[in-house]
Design an enzyme around this catalytic site. Structure first.
Site, PDB file in Angstrom:
ATOM      1  N   CYS A  69       1.247  -1.009  -0.263  1.00 35.25           N
ATOM      2  CA  CYS A  69       0.155  -0.101  -0.302  1.00 35.25           C
ATOM      3  C   CYS A  69       1.242   1.224   0.356  1.00 35.25           C
ATOM      4  O   CYS A  69       1.581   1.511   1.035  1.00 35.25           O
ATOM      5  CB  CYS A  69      -0.946  -0.043   1.408  1.00 35.25           C
ATOM      6  SG  CYS A  69      -1.622   1.313   1.587  1.00 35.25           S
ATOM      7  N   CYS A  72       0.130   4.088   2.341  1.00 34.74           N
ATOM      8  CA  CYS A  72       0.455   3.349   4.191  1.00 34.74           C
ATOM      9  C   CYS A  72       2.196   4.013   4.114  1.00 34.74           C
ATOM     10  O   CYS A  72       2.450   4.388   5.698  1.00 34.74           O
ATOM     11  CB  CYS A  72       0.543   2.406   4.035  1.00 34.74           C
ATOM     12  SG  CYS A  72      -1.130   1.328   3.931  1.00 34.74           S
TER      13      CYS A  72
END
Lengths: 146, 602
Positions: A69, A72
């Protein structure tokens, strides 16, 4: 995502970055200035989560993230920095949702990053996606103050 | 006893008593004939339920025909099998199966076993394209569903998450790497279009793999979330049948759980086949490993000429690697061979080396560090070939994962040669409560959308009262080699076989994509072909296109073919200009005319 077993075993040796909290901690309550190395830790398993997050007398923000991700990777360090600024009043737990899928499912994480604010074992606040430093500061202050 | 020489008249009363006694004294009574296939089907049903039956073979019993007469009077049924359960007349084969599906049979059998409900309505073994689609549909129809998905690591230790082959080691990463290669080509073309830059453009394998794996990781997670949202239980465990209606599930840590269900669906998919030569598992990789390879493969030998082999060879060459393809006989078996040869020819023109009619027979062994030595033998003579490569990619075919899941225990028949599962047109195996979908099906196309469609329709038939079956005719496909090949319907060879050459008209044309003119790329290489059935209004029964974006082009024509597209309709359709697809609206030249189809100008 694909993994090669040997590589994963090597990489899974994530160091514990925080000794157990408690009034008898040998170092006492020292305020660290290095970016969140005392106030941030990686959750090791379900029991660890129970001990250090649910049962923690201090409020804890839980950062559910994933290796795949992109956002993130931006939010993580930013949140860590803002948590460190709170001088130990709040702690941060990091949970990799692929390593700890049961935990992620239990807390109904769908998209990442998802950040939960936990106090006395209850989820009192949460957000999904990236926030800037000011928004994070407000989020943390609310958790500490409430 | 009548005197010898006189035919004995049937003792009707005695026979009626005998028949009634048989019906009353056996839990399941089947009046049968030993050569009758429907009788066998019914017996198989009871065997699969582990229910004992008593069968009287009327063809080898004295008074057989008379007994059949008695049954006709008793039940109004003249035929066999004639089935009774606990004294109740069920009927023939169809009626018995219907009763089974409706649950009536089980109720009549009235076992204490059946009194205990199954854990789940449906358990699906395999969490790939087919399995996930079926599970979500069944759950949406209100059923209690479990999906088991487990990836046995490759010999080199590679493994992956939920989603099956397509998402992890198939279509998705393949198309992304194909795109990476196309972008490389686009960069080359760009200078002709006026883009100016000094840097030498290089490709970084690791950056590409990380980006692709990150995307796949998000898909794996997405599937987990969607299963949870639809209340489907998911186990990351290896499932095996241990008795009828019951499986054993073993997770990565070796923990075992047991689960029962009323119905099962096999959706276990396939894995790459190894040639069985020394060194194959230690040193060679397959497509299972390629898409997450942490280092650039370098000089690569691809063994095989399947679409997997050619697609991989294609994008590896497009990324700038030295690639050789070793082919035993023909390219793209099962595809239109004229198109297959054109695909290969284009790859060869663009630097992919082909070694035709060779098979690796020996030592794939470590040469210098990081290099592998391959020895191969010609299939036609005594020639030996030796070569050194950084990577050897085996792509000689895929085997169904049906061998070690306990199918023998419950009597599910598979094709022993290739492990595939024969099913009827409702995807049902020979065991009535076990169905199968996806790549493991005997004689069906190995494509994700086919598995998804089959899975969804199966769930709707089982639980939604639908009777729609999966349509396997005219399924479009595309091979994503550097020059893409899209097709729908018959290959030319199959059309000739089925209809006869004289009953077909084949229209064809070469074309030059406008975008390729400025950079001066490959003129007279892209090719379009349609096969029409003369005696059916020149209906288009085969569609083939070799050119950029073949997949996008083919999809629309597949829908038209489903609507019964004819040559006339095609001609009446006005083309979109300037595109590649418009060539299909202006095809005049037939193969039979022998006219030249090379293009000059616009």
């Amino acid at each position: 995502m694909a993994q090669r077993l040997a590589l994963r075993q090597l990489l899974s040796l994530t160091p514990r970055t925080l000794p157990p909290q408690g009034p008898l901690a040998p170092h006492g309550r020292a305020f660290r200035t290095s970016a969140g190395c005392r106030s941030t830790f990686n959750v090791q398993d379900g029991n660890d989560f129970q001990d250090r997050v649910v049962n923690n007398p201090k409020p804890v923000v839980v950062d559910f993230h994933a290796q795949w991700c992109g956002p993130c990777k931006i939010l993580g360090p930013r949140l860590e920095k803002m948590v460190a600024k709170q001088e130990g009043k709040v702690l941060m737990a990091k949970v990799d949702i692929d390593d700890h899928t049961d935990l992620a499912i239990e807390y109904e994480v769908s998209a990442v990053p998802t950040v939960l604010a936990m106090k006395n074992g209850d989820v009192v606040d949460k957000f999904v996606g990236i926030k800037d430093e000011d928004q994070l500061e407000a989020f943390l202050k609310k958790l500490i103050g409430a | 006893m009548p005197p010898p020489g006189q035919t004995q008249l049937p003792d009707w009363d005695g026979l009626k008593l005998r028949v009634r006694t048989l019906i009353a004294s056996h839990r399941v009574m089947i009046f049968s004939k030993s050569y009758c296939p429907y009788c066998n089907k019914v017996k198989e049903l009871f065997r699969s339920m582990r229910v004992e039956y008593y069968a009287l073979e009327l063809d080898v019993t004295a008074d057989g025909p008379s007994i059949q007469q008695v049954l006709a009077e008793l039940t109004n049924q003249r035929t066999v099998p004639n089935v009774f359960v606990n004294g109740t007349h069920i009927g023939g084969c169809d009626s018995t199966y219907q009763a089974y599906h409706d649950g009536v049979l089980q109720k009549l059998l009235g076992d204490s076993k059946d009194a205990e409900p199954y854990d789940y309505d449906l358990i699906i073994i395999g969490g790939g394209s087919g399995g996930l689609a079926c599970s979500k549909e069944a759950a949406a129809l209100g059923k209690k569903v479990m999906v088991l998905d487990y990836v046995v690591p490759t010999p080199l230790g590679t493994s992956w998450g939920l989603g099956g082959t397509c998402v992890n080691v198939g279509c998705i990463p393949k198309k992304l790497m194909h795109q990476a290669a196309l972008l490389g080509q686009a960069l080359q073309d760009s200078r002709k279009y006026g883009w100016q830059y000094e840097e030498q453009v290089k490709h970084n394998w690791e950056i590409m793999v990380e980006a692709i794996q990150n995307y796949i990781g998000s898909l794996n997670w997405g599937y987990r979330v969607s299963l949870r949202e639809k209340s489907v239980t998911y186990l990351n465990s290896y499932g095996e049948f241990i008795e009828p209606h019951k499986i054993k599930a073993t997770n990565r840590k070796g923990q075992v759980t047991y689960h029962t269900a009323e119905t099962f669906v096999l959706a276990t998919g396939e894995r790459p086949r190894y040639p069985g030569i020394p060194g194959d598992k230690e040193y060679c990789i397959t497509s299972d490993d390629l898409f997450s390879l942490p280092y650039c493969p370098g000089k690569t030998l691809v063994v095989g000429a399947s679409y997997v082999a050619l697609e991989c060879a294609g994008f590896l060459a497009g990324l700038g690697l030295d690639v050789t393809v070793m082919v035993r006989s023909i390219l793209l078996r099962g595809f239109d061979q004229e198109m297959a040869e054109k695909v290969g020819a284009h790859m060869e023109t663009h630097g992919v080396k082909f070694i035709r009619k060779f098979v690796p027979v020996d030592q794939v062994e470590e040469g210098m560090p990081g290099r592998l030595k391959v020895t191969a033998k010609s299939t036609e003579g005594p020639e030996i070939f030796e070569g050194e490569y950084n990577t050897v990619l085996i792509a000689i075919g895929r085997d169904a994962c049906t061998r070690n899941i306990g199918l023998e225990t419950i009597g599910v028949k598979i094709n022993e040669k290739n492990g595939k599962v024969p099913v009827n047109d409702e995807e049902q195996t020979n065991v009535p409560y076990v169905y199968a979908i996806g790549d493991i099906l005997e004689g069906k196309l190995e494509l994700t959308p086919v598995a998804i469609q089959a899975g969804r329709l199966l769930a709707r038939r089982l639980y939604g009262g639908s009777s729609t079956k999966c349509d396997y005719i005219n399924v479009p496909t595309t091979v994503f080699t550097p020059l893409e090949y899209g097709s729908c319907g018959f290959t030319e060879e199959r059309a000739i076989e089925e209809y006869g050459k004289q009953n077909l008209e084949v229209y064809h044309s070469l074309f030059w994509p406008l975008e390729w003119t400025v950079p001066g790329r490959d003129n007279n290489t892209c090719y379009a072909k349609i096969i029409c059935s003369k005696h059916d209004n020149n209906r288009v029964i085969g569609f083939h296109v070799l050119g950029p974006n073949a997949g996008e082009v083919t999809q629309g024509f597949a829908a038209a073919i489903k609507c019964g597209l004819t040559k006339e309709l095609l001609d009446e359709t006005i083309g979109i200009h300037p595109t590649c697809a418009e060539v299909f609206t202006t095809m005049d030249i037939t193969k039979s005319s022998g006219q030249d189809i090379s293009q000059r100008g616009c």
